[in-house]
Design an enzyme around this catalytic site. Structure first.
Site, PDB file in Angstrom:
ATOM      1  N   THR A 181      -7.188  -8.536   3.707  1.00 11.99           N
ATOM      2  CA  THR A 181      -8.091  -9.252   2.802  1.00 11.99           C
ATOM      3  C   THR A 181      -7.898 -10.746   2.931  1.00 11.99           C
ATOM      4  O   THR A 181      -6.765 -11.207   3.035  1.00 11.99           O
ATOM      5  CB  THR A 181      -7.724  -8.857   1.350  1.00 11.99           C
ATOM      6  OG1 THR A 181      -8.076  -7.500   1.160  1.00 11.99           O
ATOM      7  CG2 THR A 181      -8.418  -9.719   0.323  1.00 11.99           C
ATOM      8  N   ASP A 203      -8.424  -4.589  -6.152  1.00  6.55           N
ATOM      9  CA  ASP A 203      -8.218  -5.779  -6.983  1.00  6.55           C
ATOM     10  C   ASP A 203      -9.123  -6.950  -6.583  1.00  6.55           C
ATOM     11  O   ASP A 203      -9.372  -7.844  -7.385  1.00  6.55           O
ATOM     12  CB  ASP A 203      -6.770  -6.253  -6.843  1.00  6.55           C
ATOM     13  CG  ASP A 203      -6.454  -6.635  -5.392  1.00  6.55           C
ATOM     14  OD1 ASP A 203      -6.744  -5.823  -4.501  1.00  6.55           O
ATOM     15  OD2 ASP A 203      -5.946  -7.747  -5.161  1.00  6.55           O
ATOM     16  N   GLY A 245      -3.000  -6.874  -0.270  1.00  9.82           N
ATOM     17  CA  GLY A 245      -2.143  -5.688  -0.324  1.00  9.82           C
ATOM     18  C   GLY A 245      -2.767  -4.582  -1.147  1.00  9.82           C
ATOM     19  O   GLY A 245      -3.988  -4.556  -1.334  1.00  9.82           O
TER      20      GLY A 245
HETATM   21  C1  SD4 Z   1      -7.625  -3.784  -1.840  1.00  6.74           C
HETATM   22  N1  SD4 Z   1      -6.307  -5.771  -1.892  1.00  6.74           N
HETATM   23  O1  SD4 Z   1      -8.770  -3.339  -1.759  1.00  6.74           O
HETATM   24  C2  SD4 Z   1      -7.321  -5.083  -1.177  1.00  6.74           C
HETATM   25  C3  SD4 Z   1      -7.010  -4.784   0.253  1.00  6.74           C
HETATM   26  C4  SD4 Z   1      -5.992  -5.612   0.851  1.00  6.74           C
HETATM   27  O2  SD4 Z   1      -4.163  -5.700   2.134  1.00  6.74           O
HETATM   28  O3  SD4 Z   1      -5.758  -6.760   0.527  1.00  6.74           O
HETATM   29  N2  SD4 Z   1      -5.233  -5.055   1.694  1.00  6.74           N
HETATM   30  O4  SD4 Z   1      -6.726  -3.188  -2.425  1.00  6.74           O
END
Ligand code: SD4
Length: 323
Positions: A185, A216, A237
């Site tokens: 992200t 999130d 994350g």
């Molecule tokens: C999520 N935070 O959809 C995002 C994805 C992401 O590392 O950042 N992955 O949960």
């Protein structure tokens, strides 16, 4: 009347300072911090190119909100980036569903979630912020709004992303992989020349997630938060952990209490560790920028890094980690 900046410069050239000091207004905290401006930081290596796009606006004295929107559009349009926008990995049903949000210095914010078929969800989020009385639109409603605003509907599932999904289908195990691609992200935070903060966050979410799952990234407070009096934070994350702790709002509130950005991020990770027993199985990385132009990050697992750009440097920085 002589400006404060000219006053300081003139003083340094040898004019007796005491002879002028009674007529000059005092140097404010804002004057001191203005040398740190502008600055832009963003998550992961794709942040380098994104920061360059944001810098094109910031370096000309443009607004942070315009800079963060322009910046994150770069990975959104990149078909080789499998975690943001076009080319993002689909959900378990083979659908690319996108989440994004944006927030400015006046507490204005806009968000879209579970949006399909639009390459630049961040710009739809910006329209939600600018052109509606609402903060968040989801799914079909978000798509309808985007089409009304002139966005083009297109297939975002690239052949590479489809091939990855078909290969995943053979076992169809839902097991989030930590840092597997090292370009996740994108969350971007900027402080402009005038001292205003803004942030943007955009993602295709967890690869092969359940259809309808929202993380999130489009949630103000969880994946992004900005308070112009204090600072801004964004996250990457496993979104469920940030949602359960309203992580980015927490980071900003910790900065309000006086912690520097890295320590605020560290304490937010500690909060996750204290409250969520399974935290060791996941990655979470927080990135923060305060109104003085200082930045920092902290994460659970080693491997998270971020790109930072100001007048003198543009570099990748490895975040410290709990584990
Ligand atoms: C999520 N935070 O959809 C995002 C994805 C992401 O590392 O950042 N992955 O949960």
């Amino acid at each position: 009347m002589m400006s404060k900046r000219r006053f300081l410069k003139y003083s340094l050239l040898g004019t007796p300072i005491m002879s002028l000091i009674s007529s000059a207004s005092p140097v404010t905290e804002d004057d001191i911090h203005s040398s740190n401006r502008p600055v832009v930081v963003s998550t992961w290596k794709h942040g380098l190119l994104a920061n360059d796009a944001a810098w094109g606006i910031l370096s000309k004295g443009g607004r942070a909100i315009d800079a963060v929107e322009a910046g994150v559009r770069v990975p959104e349009a990149d078909p080789d980036n499998h975690t943001v926008g076009y080319g993002g990995y689909p959900d378990r049903d083979g659908k690319v569903t996108l989440d994004a949000c944006i927030m400015d210095e006046n507490q204005n914010c806009g968000s879209v979630a579970f949006l399909q078929g639009i390459k630049h969800p961040i710009s739809v989020a910006r329209k939600v912020m600018d052109d509606t009385p609402h903060v968040m639109l989801v799914g079909e409603g978000a798509l309808k709004f985007a089409l009304q605003k002139g966005f083009k509907q297109e297939n975002l599932l690239t052949p590479k992303a489809e091939a990855a999904w078909r290969s995943w289908l053979k076992k169809a195990e839902y097991d989030p992989v930590i840092n597997i691609e090292n370009h996740d992200t994108i969350g971007m935070l900027a402080l402009d020349q005038k001292g205003n903060l803004s942030g943007a966050c955009t993602t295709s979410g967890a690869a092969f997630k359940m259809h309808g799952r929202v993380g999130d990234s489009p949630l103000i407070g969880a994946g992004l938060y900005v308070d112009n009096e204090v600072g801004a934070a964004t996250a990457t994350g496993m979104g469920e952990l940030m949602i359960k702790t309203v992580g980015c709002h927490l980071v900003v509130e910790l900065m309000r209490q006086g912690y520097d950005p890295e320590e605020a991020c560290r304490q937010a990770v500690e909060r996750i560790a204290k409250k969520l027993g399974d935290y060791k199985n996941f990655q979470v990385g927080f990135l923060a920028l305060n109104r003085k132009g200082n930045y920092g990050a902290y994460c659970i697992q080693p491997g998270f890094n971020f790109a930072a750009k100001n007048k003198s440097t543009h570099q990748m920085i490895d975040s410290k980690s709990k584990l």
